[in-house]
Design an enzyme around this catalytic site. Structure first.
Site, PDB file in Angstrom:
ATOM      1  N   GLU A 115       0.887  -1.176   0.000  1.00  0.00           N
ATOM      2  CA  GLU A 115       0.000   0.000   0.000  1.00  0.00           C
ATOM      3  C   GLU A 115       0.915   1.213   0.000  1.00  0.00           C
ATOM      4  OE1 GLU A 115      -3.121   0.004  -0.385  1.00  0.00           O
ATOM      5  OE2 GLU A 115      -3.931  -1.885   0.373  1.00  0.00           O
ATOM      6  N   CYS A 138      -2.840   8.712   3.245  1.00  0.00           N
ATOM      7  CA  CYS A 138      -2.504   8.200   1.909  1.00  0.00           C
ATOM      8  C   CYS A 138      -3.595   8.524   0.908  1.00  0.00           C
ATOM      9  CB  CYS A 138      -2.272   6.698   1.986  1.00  0.00           C
ATOM     10  SG  CYS A 138      -3.606   5.818   2.796  1.00  0.00           S
TER      11      CYS A 138
HETATM   12  P1  NAD Z   1       8.306   5.246   4.484  1.00  0.00           P
HETATM   13  O1  NAD Z   1       8.294   4.443   3.240  1.00  0.00           O
HETATM   14  O2  NAD Z   1       9.403   6.221   4.688  1.00  0.00           O
HETATM   15  O3  NAD Z   1       8.354   4.287   5.771  1.00  0.00           O
HETATM   16  C1  NAD Z   1       7.369   3.293   5.988  1.00  0.00           C
HETATM   17  C2  NAD Z   1       7.973   2.167   6.824  1.00  0.00           C
HETATM   18  O4  NAD Z   1       8.974   1.473   6.068  1.00  0.00           O
HETATM   19  C3  NAD Z   1       8.654   2.620   8.106  1.00  0.00           C
HETATM   20  O5  NAD Z   1       8.323   1.727   9.134  1.00  0.00           O
HETATM   21  C4  NAD Z   1      10.132   2.516   7.749  1.00  0.00           C
HETATM   22  O6  NAD Z   1      10.975   2.328   8.868  1.00  0.00           O
HETATM   23  C5  NAD Z   1      10.140   1.297   6.865  1.00  0.00           C
HETATM   24  N1  NAD Z   1      11.286   1.174   5.954  1.00  0.00           N
HETATM   25  C6  NAD Z   1      12.121   2.140   5.506  1.00  0.00           C
HETATM   26  N2  NAD Z   1      13.037   1.616   4.664  1.00  0.00           N
HETATM   27  C7  NAD Z   1      12.781   0.284   4.578  1.00  0.00           C
HETATM   28  C8  NAD Z   1      13.353  -0.790   3.848  1.00  0.00           C
HETATM   29  N3  NAD Z   1      14.398  -0.612   3.011  1.00  0.00           N
HETATM   30  N4  NAD Z   1      12.807  -2.016   3.974  1.00  0.00           N
HETATM   31  C9  NAD Z   1      11.746  -2.224   4.772  1.00  0.00           C
HETATM   32  N5  NAD Z   1      11.155  -1.251   5.506  1.00  0.00           N
HETATM   33  C10 NAD Z   1      11.660   0.002   5.401  1.00  0.00           C
HETATM   34  O7  NAD Z   1       6.872   5.952   4.546  1.00  0.00           O
HETATM   35  P2  NAD Z   1       6.338   7.028   5.613  1.00  0.00           P
HETATM   36  O8  NAD Z   1       7.010   8.339   5.341  1.00  0.00           O
HETATM   37  O9  NAD Z   1       6.408   6.456   6.980  1.00  0.00           O
HETATM   38  O10 NAD Z   1       4.792   7.127   5.224  1.00  0.00           O
HETATM   39  C11 NAD Z   1       4.280   8.057   4.330  1.00  0.00           C
HETATM   40  C12 NAD Z   1       3.999   7.418   2.986  1.00  0.00           C
HETATM   41  O11 NAD Z   1       3.159   6.278   3.165  1.00  0.00           O
HETATM   42  C13 NAD Z   1       3.230   8.328   2.053  1.00  0.00           C
HETATM   43  O12 NAD Z   1       3.763   8.214   0.741  1.00  0.00           O
HETATM   44  C14 NAD Z   1       1.815   7.764   2.065  1.00  0.00           C
HETATM   45  O13 NAD Z   1       1.042   8.027   0.912  1.00  0.00           O
HETATM   46  C15 NAD Z   1       2.082   6.306   2.232  1.00  0.00           C
HETATM   47  N6  NAD Z   1       0.924   5.629   2.793  1.00  0.00           N
HETATM   48  C16 NAD Z   1       0.212   4.769   1.996  1.00  0.00           C
HETATM   49  C17 NAD Z   1      -0.945   4.151   2.485  1.00  0.00           C
HETATM   50  C18 NAD Z   1      -1.760   3.226   1.642  1.00  0.00           C
HETATM   51  O14 NAD Z   1      -2.655   2.557   2.173  1.00  0.00           O
HETATM   52  N7  NAD Z   1      -1.517   3.122   0.356  1.00  0.00           N
HETATM   53  C19 NAD Z   1      -1.343   4.411   3.801  1.00  0.00           C
HETATM   54  C20 NAD Z   1      -0.596   5.288   4.586  1.00  0.00           C
HETATM   55  C21 NAD Z   1       0.547   5.885   4.069  1.00  0.00           C
END
Ligand code: NAD
Length: 469
Positions: A243, A277
Site C-alpha cells: 500500500e 494516503c
Molecule cells: P516510508 O516508506 O518512509 O516508511 C514506511 C515504513 O517502512 C517505516 O516503518 C520505515 O521504517 C520502513 N522502511 C524504511 N526503509 C525500509 C526498507 N528498506 N525495507 C523495509 N522497511 C523500510 O513511509 P512514511 O514516510 O512512513 O509514510 C508516508 C507514505 O506512506 C506516504 O507516501 C503515504 O502516501 C504512504 N501511505 C500509503 C498508504 C496506503 O494505504 N496506500 C497508507 C498510509 C501511508
C-alpha cells in the site's frame, strides 16, 4: 496512576538502545522508545515462527474469539491509547483523528474476526471435485508508516492473525510508542509469540524482508521504500502486499451545490491534517462553480481549530515531523512563486514550537506545478480550474500513482460514468477517503498492489491450496 501514564510507562525504557520521543506540537520529551538490534529482530522472527503451528492449530473459530478479546482489550484502554497517539503523532483527540483511529482498530479487529473463511468449492460437476482453501503463510512481517500508526498496523495484524499466521510488526521509527502501546494492549489477549513488536528504523524493516523465515511482507509506506522492498523480496520470493503513496484527484462537475459539498471536500483533503494516503491531494473544479467552491472551502477551512492534540477543541494538529513540514513548506513556496493565488494559510509561524502548518488553499495553479504533481502529505489543497471534462480526466490520470479519487456531482449516474474512466483503486462519489472493513482497498499503478479488508484481505494474508479429488 492514570491509564495513560501507566501504559506509557510500560513501553518506555531507560535502555541504551532507545530513541527519545518528542511531542510534535510542543517539542516536549514524552518518552523513550526501545530499539531492537538486527540480531534481536531475527530472534523475534524465530520466536514468532516457533509459535505459529500452535496458533494455526487453534482453528478459525478460536482465533476469531481471541481477536474479539483483543478488541475488548483495545476498547478498555481506548482513551490511554488515543492520548499516546495524540501526543506522539500529533493528531487531535477529536475530529477524524486519535479517538476515531482507536475506534477503527476495534471495528477492524471485530469485523475481521467475523468475516467468513474464504474456502470455496470451485468445481463439482460429477466427474471432478476441487476445493480452494486458504492456508497460513507462516510468519508475516508488518511494516507501517507514521500517519495512522495504530489503524494501519491493525489492517495488517488482524487478517494475518485471523488466517493463522504469527506476526512481527515493525512500527515507523517516528511513531514507535503508538505502535508499541497498541501491541502491548493486543498482547493482553493473545498467546505469547503470536504478535511481536520489532521497533526500529528502516534497517529493521529491511531485515524482516530479507529473513527467509518471513513468508509475507505487508507494507504500507512510500512508493520509494516499496520499490526497495520489491527488489529485496526477490531473494526468497517473499509475498508482498504493498500500500504505497498516492496523489488522489477530485473532479468537481458543474452541477454541484458548492456550499453543500464544502465540508466533505474539506475533510477529504484535510483528514489527519492532510497526512493520509488516500486524502484528496489535488482538486479539479469546473469554471462554472470554481469561485463558489473556493469561497465555500475557505469558509469551512477557516472555521477548523488547529492546535495541541490533547486540547479537546482542536480538530487539526501539527505535522508529525520536521521532514514533512519542510516538504509542505517547499511545495507551497513553489506554488506561490509560480503566481498561484493563496486563498488561505501559507504563513506558518516559524518562531513558535511545534511543526504546525496552517490549513492552506491555493487557487489558479498550473496543473503541472510541483504542488499538484507531487504528494504534499500535509494540510494544503491545490485547486485547478478546468472547462473541458475530458481534459480534467486526462490530468487526473496523468500521474504514475492511483490510490483513490473522487467525483462530485448532483447526478450520480453521470458521476459513476466519470468514475469508470479514472485510474485509481477506489473512486468515491461525493465523498473522499472513507474506508470500511468489508470493502476491499488497494492501489493501482505505483500506489502498490494487493488488496486489504474483507474476504479479499483474508485471502491476501494466506496462501491458496487446491484440494483436488
Ligand atoms: P516510508 O516508506 O518512509 O516508511 C514506511 C515504513 O517502512 C517505516 O516503518 C520505515 O521504517 C520502513 N522502511 C524504511 N526503509 C525500509 C526498507 N528498506 N525495507 C523495509 N522497511 C523500510 O513511509 P512514511 O514516510 O512512513 O509514510 C508516508 C507514505 O506512506 C506516504 O507516501 C503515504 O502516501 C504512504 N501511505 C500509503 C498508504 C496506503 O494505504 N496506500 C497508507 C498510509 C501511508
Amino acid at each position: 496512576m492514570p491509564a495513560y501514564d501507566s501504559l506509557l510507562a510500560s513501553i518506555t525504557t531507560d535502555a541504551v538502545s532507545a530513541r527519545d520521543v518528542f511531542d510534535p506540537a510542543t517539542g516536549e520529551l514524552i518518552g523513550r522508545a526501545p530499539l531492537l538490534t538486527s540480531a534481536e529482530a531475527d530472534a523475534a522472527v524465530d520466536r514468532a515462527a516457533d509459535a505459529q503451528a500452535a496458533w494455526a492449530a487453534l482453528g478459525h473459530e478460536e482465533r476469531s474469539a481471541v481477536l474479539h478479546r483483543a478488541a475488548d482489550a483495545v476498547e478498555a484502554q481506548s482513551e490511554a491509547l488515543a492520548q499516546i497517539l495524540s501526543r506522539e503523532q500529533g493528531k487531535p483527540l477529536n475530529g477524524p483523528n486519535a479517538r476515531f483511529e482507536v475506534g477503527a482498530c476495534v471495528s477492524w479487529l471485530r469485523v475481521t474476526a467475523d468475516t467468513p473463511t474464504p474456502t470455496q468449492v470451485v468445481v463439482d460437476d460429477g466427474s471432478d471435485y476441487a476445493e480452494l482453501h486458504y492456508r497460513p503463510i507462516g510468519v508475516v512481517g508488518a511494516i507501517t508508516p507514521w500517519n495512522w500508526p495504530m489503524m494501519i498496523a491493525i489492517w495488517q495484524i488482524a487478517p494475518a492473525l485471523r488466517m493463522g499466521n504469527t506476526v512481527v510488526a515493525k512500527p515507523s521509527e517516528y511513531t514507535l510508542l503508538s505502535g508499541l502501546a497498541l501491541i502491548a494492549v493486543l498482547n493482553e489477549a493473545l498467546p505469547p509469540g503470536v504478535l511481536i513488536a520489532a521497533p526500529g528504523d528502516g534497517g529493521i524493516g529491511a531485515g524482516l524482508v530479507a529473513n527467509a523465515a518471513v513468508g509475507k511482507i505487508m507494507f504500507t509506506g512510500s512508493t520509494a521504500t516499496g520499490k526497495k522492498i520489491i527488489e529485496a523480496s526477490a531473494g526468497n520470493v517473499t509475498r508482498l502486499t504493498l500500500e504505497l503513496g498516492g496523489n488522489d484527484a477530485g473532479i468537481v462537475l458543474p452541477d454541484v451545490d458548492p456550499e453543500a459539498i464544502a465540508e466533505q471536500l474539506f475533510w477529504g483533503a484535510f483528514i489527519n491534517t492532510g497526512q493520509t494516503c488516500a486524502a484528496l491531494k489535488r482538486l479539479y473544479v469546473h469554471d462554472d462553480v470554481y469561485e463558489a467552491v473556493c469561497d465555500a472551502l475557505v469558509e469551512v477551512a477557516s472555521s477548523m481549530p488547529m492546535g495541541i492534540g490533547l486540547d479537546e477543541a482542536n480538530v487539526l494538529g501539527p505535522l508529525q515531523n520536521a521532514m514533512q513540514f519542510d516538504v509542505v513548506d517547499r511545495l507551497v513556496e513553489a506554488a506561490r512563486r509560480s503566481g498561484a493565488r493563496v486563498l488561505l494559510g501559507g504563513d506558518p509561524k516559524r518562531d513558535q514550537p511545534g511543526h504546525f502548518y496552517p490549513a492552506t488553499l491555493i487557487a489558479d495553479i498550473d496543473p503541472t506545478n510541483d504542488l499538484v504533481v507531487e504528494e504534499q502529505f500535509g494540510p494544503v489543497l491545490p485547486i485547478v480550474r478546468y472547462t473541458d471534462l475530458d481534459e480534467a480526466i486526462t490530468l487526473a490520470n496523468g500521474l504514475d500513482v492511483g490510490l483513490g479519487a473522487s467525483v462530485w456531482s448532483a447526478d450520480r449516474d453521470r458521476a459513476r460514468d466519470v468514475a469508470a474512466r479514472i485510474e485509481a483503486g477506489t473512486v468515491w462519489i461525493n465523498s473522499h477517503g472513507g474506508v470500511h472493513p468489508m470493502i476491499p482497498f488497494g492501489g493501482v499503478k505505483q500506489s502498490g498492489y494487493g488488496l486489504e479488508f474483507g474476504v479479499d484481505g483474508l485471502k491476501a494474508a494466506s496462501v491458496p491450496q487446491v484440494i483436488n479429488g
